[in-house]
Design a protein around this motif. Structure first.
Motif, PDB file in Angstrom:
ATOM      1  N   MET A 145       0.859  -1.181   0.000  1.00  0.00           N
ATOM      2  CA  MET A 145       0.000   0.000   0.000  1.00  0.00           C
ATOM      3  C   MET A 145       0.897   1.235   0.000  1.00  0.00           C
ATOM      4  N   ALA A 146       0.593   2.186  -0.857  1.00  0.00           N
ATOM      5  CA  ALA A 146       1.360   3.431  -0.957  1.00  0.00           C
ATOM      6  C   ALA A 146       2.845   3.130  -1.152  1.00  0.00           C
ATOM      7  N   ASN A 147       3.125   2.123  -2.002  1.00  0.00           N
ATOM      8  CA  ASN A 147       4.492   1.753  -2.373  1.00  0.00           C
ATOM      9  C   ASN A 147       5.324   1.223  -1.208  1.00  0.00           C
ATOM     10  N   GLN A 148       4.648   0.725  -0.172  1.00  0.00           N
ATOM     11  CA  GLN A 148       5.327   0.115   0.960  1.00  0.00           C
ATOM     12  C   GLN A 148       4.627  -1.202   1.310  1.00  0.00           C
ATOM     13  N   GLU A 149       5.353  -2.096   2.004  1.00  0.00           N
ATOM     14  CA  GLU A 149       4.768  -3.346   2.474  1.00  0.00           C
ATOM     15  C   GLU A 149       4.394  -3.206   3.951  1.00  0.00           C
ATOM     16  N   TYR A 150       3.232  -3.755   4.311  1.00  0.00           N
ATOM     17  CA  TYR A 150       2.753  -3.704   5.691  1.00  0.00           C
ATOM     18  C   TYR A 150       2.295  -5.093   6.124  1.00  0.00           C
ATOM     19  N   GLU A 151       2.479  -5.381   7.398  1.00  0.00           N
ATOM     20  CA  GLU A 151       2.031  -6.668   7.934  1.00  0.00           C
ATOM     21  C   GLU A 151       0.503  -6.726   7.954  1.00  0.00           C
ATOM     22  N   THR A 152      -0.048  -7.843   7.460  1.00  0.00           N
ATOM     23  CA  THR A 152      -1.482  -8.086   7.598  1.00  0.00           C
ATOM     24  C   THR A 152      -1.755  -9.269   8.513  1.00  0.00           C
ATOM     25  N   SER A 196      -3.237  13.857  11.559  1.00  0.00           N
ATOM     26  CA  SER A 196      -3.778  14.844  10.623  1.00  0.00           C
ATOM     27  C   SER A 196      -3.323  14.599   9.189  1.00  0.00           C
ATOM     28  N   GLN A 197      -2.361  13.704   9.006  1.00  0.00           N
ATOM     29  CA  GLN A 197      -1.844  13.422   7.668  1.00  0.00           C
ATOM     30  C   GLN A 197      -2.307  12.050   7.174  1.00  0.00           C
ATOM     31  N   THR A 198      -2.221  11.864   5.869  1.00  0.00           N
ATOM     32  CA  THR A 198      -2.552  10.574   5.272  1.00  0.00           C
ATOM     33  C   THR A 198      -1.478   9.559   5.643  1.00  0.00           C
ATOM     34  N   LYS A 199      -1.905   8.429   6.162  1.00  0.00           N
ATOM     35  CA  LYS A 199      -0.980   7.339   6.498  1.00  0.00           C
ATOM     36  C   LYS A 199      -1.771   6.037   6.527  1.00  0.00           C
ATOM     37  N   VAL A 200      -1.081   4.930   6.818  1.00  0.00           N
ATOM     38  CA  VAL A 200      -1.726   3.621   6.785  1.00  0.00           C
ATOM     39  C   VAL A 200      -2.192   3.229   8.186  1.00  0.00           C
ATOM     40  N   TRP A 201      -3.468   2.906   8.263  1.00  0.00           N
ATOM     41  CA  TRP A 201      -4.065   2.403   9.500  1.00  0.00           C
ATOM     42  C   TRP A 201      -4.483   0.951   9.288  1.00  0.00           C
ATOM     43  N   LYS A 202      -4.318   0.154  10.321  1.00  0.00           N
ATOM     44  CA  LYS A 202      -4.789  -1.235  10.278  1.00  0.00           C
ATOM     45  C   LYS A 202      -5.988  -1.366  11.199  1.00  0.00           C
ATOM     46  N   VAL A 203      -7.125  -1.754  10.616  1.00  0.00           N
ATOM     47  CA  VAL A 203      -8.339  -2.000  11.384  1.00  0.00           C
ATOM     48  C   VAL A 203      -8.482  -3.509  11.541  1.00  0.00           C
ATOM     49  N   PHE A 204      -8.498  -3.956  12.786  1.00  0.00           N
ATOM     50  CA  PHE A 204      -8.686  -5.376  13.100  1.00  0.00           C
ATOM     51  C   PHE A 204     -10.147  -5.526  13.493  1.00  0.00           C
ATOM     52  N   SER A 205     -10.919  -6.250  12.671  1.00  0.00           N
ATOM     53  CA  SER A 205     -12.374  -6.180  12.791  1.00  0.00           C
ATOM     54  C   SER A 205     -13.004  -7.560  12.650  1.00  0.00           C
ATOM     55  N   PRO A 206     -14.206  -7.762  13.226  1.00  0.00           N
ATOM     56  CA  PRO A 206     -14.910  -9.032  13.041  1.00  0.00           C
ATOM     57  C   PRO A 206     -15.563  -9.177  11.677  1.00  0.00           C
ATOM     58  N   ASP A 220      -7.633   6.739   0.028  1.00  0.00           N
ATOM     59  CA  ASP A 220      -7.432   6.478  -1.396  1.00  0.00           C
ATOM     60  C   ASP A 220      -7.219   5.008  -1.722  1.00  0.00           C
ATOM     61  N   SER A 221      -7.002   4.178  -0.714  1.00  0.00           N
ATOM     62  CA  SER A 221      -6.889   2.743  -0.983  1.00  0.00           C
ATOM     63  C   SER A 221      -7.223   1.947   0.276  1.00  0.00           C
ATOM     64  N   VAL A 222      -7.841   0.781   0.057  1.00  0.00           N
ATOM     65  CA  VAL A 222      -8.252  -0.104   1.150  1.00  0.00           C
ATOM     66  C   VAL A 222      -7.921  -1.539   0.748  1.00  0.00           C
ATOM     67  N   SER A 223      -7.341  -2.296   1.663  1.00  0.00           N
ATOM     68  CA  SER A 223      -7.055  -3.713   1.442  1.00  0.00           C
ATOM     69  C   SER A 223      -7.645  -4.502   2.602  1.00  0.00           C
ATOM     70  N   GLN A 224      -8.582  -5.414   2.295  1.00  0.00           N
ATOM     71  CA  GLN A 224      -9.267  -6.182   3.334  1.00  0.00           C
ATOM     72  C   GLN A 224      -8.905  -7.661   3.184  1.00  0.00           C
ATOM     73  N   THR A 225      -8.263  -8.210   4.224  1.00  0.00           N
ATOM     74  CA  THR A 225      -7.828  -9.605   4.210  1.00  0.00           C
ATOM     75  C   THR A 225      -8.589 -10.391   5.259  1.00  0.00           C
ATOM     76  N   PRO A 226      -9.420 -11.361   4.845  1.00  0.00           N
ATOM     77  CA  PRO A 226     -10.099 -12.208   5.839  1.00  0.00           C
ATOM     78  C   PRO A 226      -9.172 -13.311   6.325  1.00  0.00           C
ATOM     79  N   TRP A 227      -9.193 -13.579   7.605  1.00  0.00           N
ATOM     80  CA  TRP A 227      -8.396 -14.652   8.184  1.00  0.00           C
ATOM     81  C   TRP A 227      -9.285 -15.553   9.034  1.00  0.00           C
ATOM     82  N   LEU A 228      -9.114 -16.856   8.901  1.00  0.00           N
ATOM     83  CA  LEU A 228      -9.510 -17.776   9.958  1.00  0.00           C
ATOM     84  C   LEU A 228      -8.217 -17.981  10.752  1.00  0.00           C
TER      85      LEU A 228
END
Length: 509
Positions: free
Chosen positions: A80-87, A403-413, A429-437
């Protein structure tokens, strides 16, 4: 616990880990090593199993690791945004000695630490927010909850003291045939009791106030497992270590440990999905018949099958998690064990947080909290909200303000819809949703966990998850399985299901 205490214990146990040798008993004569071993799954459990199987059986055995998807399993990243993030799995505890050993052995760097602050959100406002000053945080906790927070640290430390016995057992070559026996070796009847009672029951019996459980403990269990204080006591205690200092991660992504272990073990990675495991008997002209496991699989190149002396399954056999069938076994293998895996979503959002959603009234530029934990409330659509940093921290990096654009991780049911996003973010501007069991739904009492031994030389590594799920728990199970397979192959039964380590150590002294 103070950082100094943690550090002293780490160095002490690392000394034991690296210097101890198996000198407690004379080594019996070894049989010929197996020719072929299969590992099903290339997550942290499967990769660690390959590493330890190579260590136990030596250089001649051929080890095949089957994985149809990316190496790393639930240790994964997203761009996301030309960087890798842990999911997937994000942090590792300083007392996770197997993970520390892997990183040291592989020469992988630890990710640069970026300071963070926590807050707790009840669905409408922040009920607690950390200060930059430790003494201020301590006094706030003392004012609200008395000595509960201090007692929690002491209680978790007592659990960890027992938990860490497993490293000494494993260094001296002890292995266990079931999760119950392994837990009993670590903590006796106390650990079995933790498995069969909820964290809430356990901590209430220890004298903790219910308001403390609701406001402090539950947010930590939700952040770790997406579940309430009604998870089992062992998983709950381990989730509370998330409040400790010194948590770390791997530079470039935690999944690098998996690929590094596979490379170091000189395993062959087979990009295929295992469909069937059957036991075959081959007659011999010169001696007794020999049994092998035929592993059938399907990959990009089509279907195939291979024969193995030992098979380790390092992927869950629950709730449709696996479509592996079994045949030809003297006793049937239950391919769908009872219990379900907990559905969670790891959601990355590149955008500007709406701090008013959290009930914050001051300017967003002054909001420096990076981890928002949540109370167990029907008003909360998330378990946690975290300002995440890339898997590689470049020189001069600093975390942007809210106040600035950055990457947030939402851990959700559940997955977030457009309305959820509009309430939580001012823009994105971008969203990535990964389902996990991602891990089991913990509903004690857990009277019986799945077995480590499914058949004569067929092992189930993922049984460990029904006690607690983490990178380190998978590594502990991998070490146990490798030792168990080695001792059973060479008929070294004196190293299996024994709890006499400290008695024998005193005898040697």
């Amino acid at each position: 616990m103070s950082v100094g205490t943690w550090t002293q214990r780490v160095f002490l146990l690392l000394g034991i880990y690296h210097s101890a040798t198996r000198t407690l008993a004379s080594t019996p004569e070894l049989h010929e090593p197996p020719a072929n071993i299969a590992v099903v799954g290339a997550g942290i459990g499967g990769a660690a199993a390959a590493f330890y199987l190579r260590q136990e059986f030596g250089p001649t055995v051929k080890i095949d690791v089957f994985e149809p998807a990316d190496v790393g399993g639930r240790l994964a990243t997203a761009e996301m945004a030309n960087q890798e993030y842990e999911t997937g799995g994000m942090v590792i505890h300083p007392l996770n000695l197997h993970m520390k050993h892997f990183v040291d052995k592989l020469g992988i760097s630890v990710r640069q630490e970026v300071p963070s602050k926590k807050a707790v959100f009840d669905g409408s406002e922040l009920t607690f927010e950390e200060s930059d000053w430790f003494i201020v945080n301590f006094l706030r906790m003392l004012w609200r909850y008395g000595l509960n927070y201090l007692f929690m640290q002491m209680w978790v430390e007592s659990v960890m003291d027992k938990f860490m016995r497993i490293y000494q057992y494993q260094q001296y070559g002890y292995s266990f045939t079931s999760m119950e026996r392994l837990l009993h070796a670590m903590g006796g009847d106390d650990f079995l009791s933790l498995m069969n009672h909820t964290l809430e029951e356990t901590m209430r019996a220890e004298g903790f106030a219910q308001i403390f459980l609701n406001n402090v403990v539950a947010p930590l269990t939700r952040q770790t497992y997406g579940q309430s204080v009604r998870i089992n006591g062992l998983a709950g205690a381990l989730s509370l270590t998330g409040a400790d200092s010194g948590l770390w991660a791997v530079d470039g992504g935690n999944k690098r440990v998996c690929s590094g272990l596979l490379y170091h073990s000189k395993s062959d990675l087979i990009r295929a999905r295992v469909t069937n495991i059957s036991f075959k008997v081959r007659p011999s002209k010169t001696g007794p018949s020999t049994g092998f496991y035929e592993v059938s699989y399907v990959g990009d190149g089509g279907a195939g099958h291979s024969m193995y002396d030992i098979v380790v399954i390092a992927t869950p056999l629950h709730q449709g998690q696996s479509d592996i069938s079994f045949s030809g076994l003297s006793s049937p293998v239950v391919s769908q064990f009872p219990g379900i895996y907990h559905q969670v979503f790891s959601i990355l959002v590149h955008g500007v947080l709406n701090t008013s959603y959290l009930g914050v009234t001051r300017p967003a530029s002054e909001f420096t909290v990076s981890e928002i934990l949540t109370a167990d409330s029907k008003d909360n659509v998330m378990y946690s909200l975290t300002s995440v940093d890339p898997v590689h921290i470049p020189p001069g990096y600093s975390r942007p303000p809210a106040s600035q654009t950055k990457v947030w991780k939402v851990f959700s049911p559940r997955a977030l819809d457009q309305e959820d996003l509009r309430r939580m973010f001012l823009s994105w501007d971008s969203v990535s949703q990964t389902p996990w069991l991602a891990y089991p739904t913990y509903r004690p009492p857990q009277r019986l966990t799945p077995p480590f031994i499914l058949h004569s030389r067929l092992y189930y590594l993922s049984a460990v998850e029904w006690a607690a799920s983490s990178m380190e728990m998978s590594a502990i199970s991998a070490r146990n399985i490798a030792l168990l397979a080695h001792h059973r192959w060479h008929k070294q039964m004196g190293q299996i299901d024994q709890e006499d380590l400290h008695t024998r150590l005193r005898g040697e002294l």
